[in-house]
Design a protein around this motif. Structure first.
Motif, PDB file in Angstrom:
ATOM      1  N   PHE A   1       0.779  -1.124   0.097  1.00  0.00           N
ATOM      2  CA  PHE A   1       0.065  -0.090   0.048  1.00  0.00           C
ATOM      3  C   PHE A   1       0.885   1.082  -0.023  1.00  0.00           C
ATOM      4  O   PHE A   1       1.784   1.264   0.737  1.00  0.00           O
ATOM      5  CB  PHE A   1      -0.808  -0.063   1.468  1.00  0.00           C
ATOM      6  CG  PHE A   1      -1.764   1.206   1.311  1.00  0.00           C
ATOM      7  CD1 PHE A   1      -3.152   1.129   0.615  1.00  0.00           C
ATOM      8  CD2 PHE A   1      -1.531   2.329   1.799  1.00  0.00           C
ATOM      9  CE1 PHE A   1      -3.983   2.188   0.589  1.00  0.00           C
ATOM     10  CE2 PHE A   1      -2.475   3.530   2.050  1.00  0.00           C
ATOM     11  CZ  PHE A   1      -3.650   3.316   1.257  1.00  0.00           C
ATOM     12  N   TYR A   2       0.552   2.225  -0.879  1.00  0.00           N
ATOM     13  CA  TYR A   2       1.730   3.466  -1.136  1.00  0.00           C
ATOM     14  C   TYR A   2       0.266   4.548  -1.385  1.00  0.00           C
ATOM     15  O   TYR A   2      -0.457   4.392  -2.080  1.00  0.00           O
ATOM     16  CB  TYR A   2       2.223   2.929  -2.292  1.00  0.00           C
ATOM     17  CG  TYR A   2       3.216   4.359  -2.672  1.00  0.00           C
ATOM     18  CD1 TYR A   2       4.286   4.567  -1.999  1.00  0.00           C
ATOM     19  CD2 TYR A   2       2.825   5.152  -3.465  1.00  0.00           C
ATOM     20  CE1 TYR A   2       5.095   5.828  -2.297  1.00  0.00           C
ATOM     21  CE2 TYR A   2       3.583   6.375  -3.888  1.00  0.00           C
ATOM     22  CZ  TYR A   2       4.799   6.527  -3.433  1.00  0.00           C
ATOM     23  OH  TYR A   2       5.592   7.851  -3.717  1.00  0.00           O
ATOM     24  N   GLU A   3       0.631   5.719  -0.648  1.00  0.00           N
ATOM     25  CA  GLU A   3      -0.231   6.868  -0.845  1.00  0.00           C
ATOM     26  C   GLU A   3       0.887   7.975  -1.128  1.00  0.00           C
ATOM     27  O   GLU A   3       1.636   8.208  -0.259  1.00  0.00           O
ATOM     28  CB  GLU A   3      -1.041   7.076   0.330  1.00  0.00           C
ATOM     29  CG  GLU A   3      -2.015   8.079   0.327  1.00  0.00           C
ATOM     30  CD  GLU A   3      -2.901   7.907   1.549  1.00  0.00           C
ATOM     31  OE1 GLU A   3      -3.604   8.983   1.766  1.00  0.00           O
ATOM     32  OE2 GLU A   3      -3.140   7.025   2.152  1.00  0.00           O
TER      33      GLU A   3
ATOM     34  N   GLN B   1       1.110  12.371  -2.735  1.00  0.00           N
ATOM     35  CA  GLN B   1       0.195  13.542  -3.137  1.00  0.00           C
ATOM     36  C   GLN B   1       0.987  14.243  -4.441  1.00  0.00           C
ATOM     37  O   GLN B   1       2.152  14.450  -4.274  1.00  0.00           O
ATOM     38  CB  GLN B   1       0.175  14.770  -1.985  1.00  0.00           C
ATOM     39  CG  GLN B   1      -0.681  15.916  -2.373  1.00  0.00           C
ATOM     40  CD  GLN B   1      -2.041  15.536  -2.679  1.00  0.00           C
ATOM     41  OE1 GLN B   1      -2.671  14.662  -1.870  1.00  0.00           O
ATOM     42  NE2 GLN B   1      -2.741  15.927  -3.700  1.00  0.00           N
TER      43      GLN B   1
ATOM     44  N   THR C   1       6.794   8.405 -10.315  1.00  0.00           N
ATOM     45  CA  THR C   1       6.186   7.682  -8.624  1.00  0.00           C
ATOM     46  C   THR C   1       7.157   6.394  -8.498  1.00  0.00           C
ATOM     47  O   THR C   1       7.322   5.946  -7.481  1.00  0.00           O
ATOM     48  CB  THR C   1       4.645   7.640  -8.628  1.00  0.00           C
ATOM     49  OG1 THR C   1       4.112   8.785  -8.834  1.00  0.00           O
ATOM     50  CG2 THR C   1       4.334   6.961  -7.394  1.00  0.00           C
TER      51      THR C   1
ATOM     52  N   GLY D   1      -4.209   1.061  -8.649  1.00  0.00           N
ATOM     53  CA  GLY D   1      -3.985   2.145  -8.315  1.00  0.00           C
ATOM     54  C   GLY D   1      -5.193   3.257  -8.532  1.00  0.00           C
ATOM     55  O   GLY D   1      -6.058   2.743  -9.550  1.00  0.00           O
TER      56      GLY D   1
ATOM     57  N   TYR E   1      -6.800  10.489  -7.945  1.00  0.00           N
ATOM     58  CA  TYR E   1      -8.019  11.449  -7.733  1.00  0.00           C
ATOM     59  C   TYR E   1      -7.873  12.609  -8.336  1.00  0.00           C
ATOM     60  O   TYR E   1      -6.778  13.449  -8.219  1.00  0.00           O
ATOM     61  CB  TYR E   1      -8.343  11.393  -6.383  1.00  0.00           C
ATOM     62  CG  TYR E   1      -8.770  10.248  -5.499  1.00  0.00           C
ATOM     63  CD1 TYR E   1      -9.942   9.570  -5.999  1.00  0.00           C
ATOM     64  CD2 TYR E   1      -8.037   9.602  -4.948  1.00  0.00           C
ATOM     65  CE1 TYR E   1     -10.562   8.606  -5.429  1.00  0.00           C
ATOM     66  CE2 TYR E   1      -8.274   8.133  -4.358  1.00  0.00           C
ATOM     67  CZ  TYR E   1      -9.672   7.741  -4.636  1.00  0.00           C
ATOM     68  OH  TYR E   1      -9.991   6.600  -4.110  1.00  0.00           O
TER      69      TYR E   1
ATOM     70  N   VAL F   1      -9.107   6.106   2.792  1.00  0.00           N
ATOM     71  CA  VAL F   1      -8.453   7.341   1.995  1.00  0.00           C
ATOM     72  C   VAL F   1      -9.581   8.426   1.610  1.00  0.00           C
ATOM     73  O   VAL F   1     -10.483   7.924   0.898  1.00  0.00           O
ATOM     74  CB  VAL F   1      -7.595   6.780   0.737  1.00  0.00           C
ATOM     75  CG1 VAL F   1      -6.901   7.785   0.066  1.00  0.00           C
ATOM     76  CG2 VAL F   1      -6.507   5.534   1.188  1.00  0.00           C
TER      77      VAL F   1
ATOM     78  N   LYS G   1      -4.369  13.129  -5.065  1.00  0.00           N
ATOM     79  CA  LYS G   1      -3.971  11.839  -4.200  1.00  0.00           C
ATOM     80  C   LYS G   1      -3.857  10.699  -5.266  1.00  0.00           C
ATOM     81  O   LYS G   1      -4.562  10.435  -6.023  1.00  0.00           O
ATOM     82  CB  LYS G   1      -4.895  11.839  -3.118  1.00  0.00           C
ATOM     83  CG  LYS G   1      -4.761  10.544  -2.422  1.00  0.00           C
ATOM     84  CD  LYS G   1      -4.727  10.443  -0.981  1.00  0.00           C
ATOM     85  CE  LYS G   1      -4.566  11.522  -0.137  1.00  0.00           C
ATOM     86  NZ  LYS G   1      -5.211  11.742   1.097  1.00  0.00           N
TER      87      LYS G   1
ATOM     88  N   VAL H   1      -2.963   6.583  -5.199  1.00  0.00           N
ATOM     89  CA  VAL H   1      -2.977   5.332  -4.279  1.00  0.00           C
ATOM     90  C   VAL H   1      -2.496   4.053  -5.067  1.00  0.00           C
ATOM     91  O   VAL H   1      -3.147   4.025  -6.244  1.00  0.00           O
ATOM     92  CB  VAL H   1      -4.232   5.138  -3.326  1.00  0.00           C
ATOM     93  CG1 VAL H   1      -4.182   3.880  -2.577  1.00  0.00           C
ATOM     94  CG2 VAL H   1      -4.611   6.338  -2.639  1.00  0.00           C
TER      95      VAL H   1
ATOM     96  N   PHE I   1      -1.550  -0.084  -4.653  1.00  0.00           N
ATOM     97  CA  PHE I   1      -1.646  -1.143  -3.836  1.00  0.00           C
ATOM     98  C   PHE I   1      -1.700  -2.274  -4.418  1.00  0.00           C
ATOM     99  O   PHE I   1      -1.936  -2.541  -5.742  1.00  0.00           O
ATOM    100  CB  PHE I   1      -3.104  -1.000  -2.943  1.00  0.00           C
ATOM    101  CG  PHE I   1      -4.427  -0.642  -4.074  1.00  0.00           C
ATOM    102  CD1 PHE I   1      -5.105  -1.863  -4.384  1.00  0.00           C
ATOM    103  CD2 PHE I   1      -4.795   0.631  -4.232  1.00  0.00           C
ATOM    104  CE1 PHE I   1      -6.085  -1.677  -5.291  1.00  0.00           C
ATOM    105  CE2 PHE I   1      -6.010   0.542  -5.064  1.00  0.00           C
ATOM    106  CZ  PHE I   1      -6.634  -0.370  -5.604  1.00  0.00           C
TER     107      PHE I   1
ATOM    108  N   HIS J   1     -11.273  -3.776  -1.908  1.00  0.00           N
ATOM    109  CA  HIS J   1     -11.618  -2.163  -1.472  1.00  0.00           C
ATOM    110  C   HIS J   1     -12.898  -1.852  -2.156  1.00  0.00           C
ATOM    111  O   HIS J   1     -13.398  -2.455  -2.938  1.00  0.00           O
ATOM    112  CB  HIS J   1     -10.541  -1.255  -2.255  1.00  0.00           C
ATOM    113  CG  HIS J   1     -10.303  -1.421  -3.808  1.00  0.00           C
ATOM    114  ND1 HIS J   1      -9.609  -2.731  -4.309  1.00  0.00           N
ATOM    115  CD2 HIS J   1     -10.600  -0.956  -4.679  1.00  0.00           C
ATOM    116  CE1 HIS J   1      -9.585  -2.484  -5.589  1.00  0.00           C
ATOM    117  NE2 HIS J   1     -10.165  -1.491  -5.834  1.00  0.00           N
TER     118      HIS J   1
END
Length: 182
Positions: free
Chosen positions: A10-12, A14, A67, A108, A111, A128, A134, A136, A138, A144
Motif C-alpha cells: 500500500f502506497y499513498e 500527493q 512515482t 491504483g 483522484y 483514504v 492523491k 494510491v 496497492f 476495496h
C-alpha cells in the motif's frame, strides 16, 4: 480451503497537478464516457470509460514514471506494464462495490476531485479521503470499495492496473507504453 497469508503493498502520495492538468483529465473522462458501454455494469456503479482509455495518456505515464522510483516492489529488476487505465465519475448516489484486481500485480487510483466518498480497504483498516492529486497504489489482491457518494460533488478519478512485463509478454505487445522500473 486453506488460508494463505501474503504480504500486501500500500502506497499513498500527493501529486502536484496543475489546474490545467486536472481540467484536461476531467474533460477527457467526460469525452470518453460517450464511447463506453460499461456505465453501471461493473464494480463501478457510476460512469466509467473503456478499460484502456488512459493507458497511453502522457500525463498518466509521466505521473507513474515519476512515482514508480519511490515504490519498492518484490521484483525490482523487472519493468511494469500499465495495461488498464480507466476514468470514472461517481455522482450523488453512485458507489464502487467491494472487489479486488486479482489479475494485477499493482493497482491504483489518481483522484481529480475533493470529495468525502472514502476509498476503504477493510483488511488493512485503511480509509483514504480523495483529494485532487492523491495517488494510491496497492496490491491487486486487496479488496476495496467506496460507499455511496452522498454529496452533490462528483468524484472524478483514473484507476489503473499494472503487471510485471515479462519477456514473453513484451514479445507479444504492440504499441503499449510501460512504466519504467530501472
Amino acid at each position: 480451503m486453506k488460508k494463505v497469508m501474503v504480504d500486501a503493498f500500500f502506497y499513498e502520495a500527493q501529486i502536484n497537478l496543475s489546474k490545467q492538468q486536472v481540467k484536461y483529465l476531467i474533460d477527457k473522462i467526460e469525452e470518453k464516457f460517450k464511447e463506453s458501454q460499461y456505465h453501471f455494469k461493473t464494480n463501478v456503479l457510476g460512469y466509467m470509460t473503456q478499460w484502456t482509455s488512459f493507458v497511453r495518456e502522457p500525463i498518466m505515464q509521466e505521473i507513474l514514471n515519476l512515482t514508480i522510483d519511490d515504490v519498492k516492489f518484490d521484483q525490482p529488476k523487472f519493468k511494469y506494464e500499465l495495461y488498464d487505465a480507466w476514468g470514472l465519475k461517481l455522482e450523488k448516489g453512485h458507489q464502487t462495490k467491494e472487489h479486488s484486481h486479482k489479475e494485477a500485480e499493482l493497482s491504483g487510483v489518481l483522484y481529480l476531485s475533493d470529495v468525502n466518498q472514502l476509498l476503504e480497504f477493510p483488511k488493512l483498516k485503511i480509509k483514504v479521503k480523495p483529494t485532487v492529486g492523491k495517488l494510491v497504489i496497492f496490491s491487486g489482491l486487496l479488496r476495496h470499495s467506496a460507499a455511496i457518494n452522498k454529496e452533490d460533488v462528483p468524484k472524478y478519478a483514473i484507476s489503473f492496473n499494472t503487471r510485471v512485463l515479462t519477456p514473453w509478454r513484451a514479445a507479444g505487445l504492440i504499441g503499449n507504453k510501460y512504466i519504467k522500473n530501472d
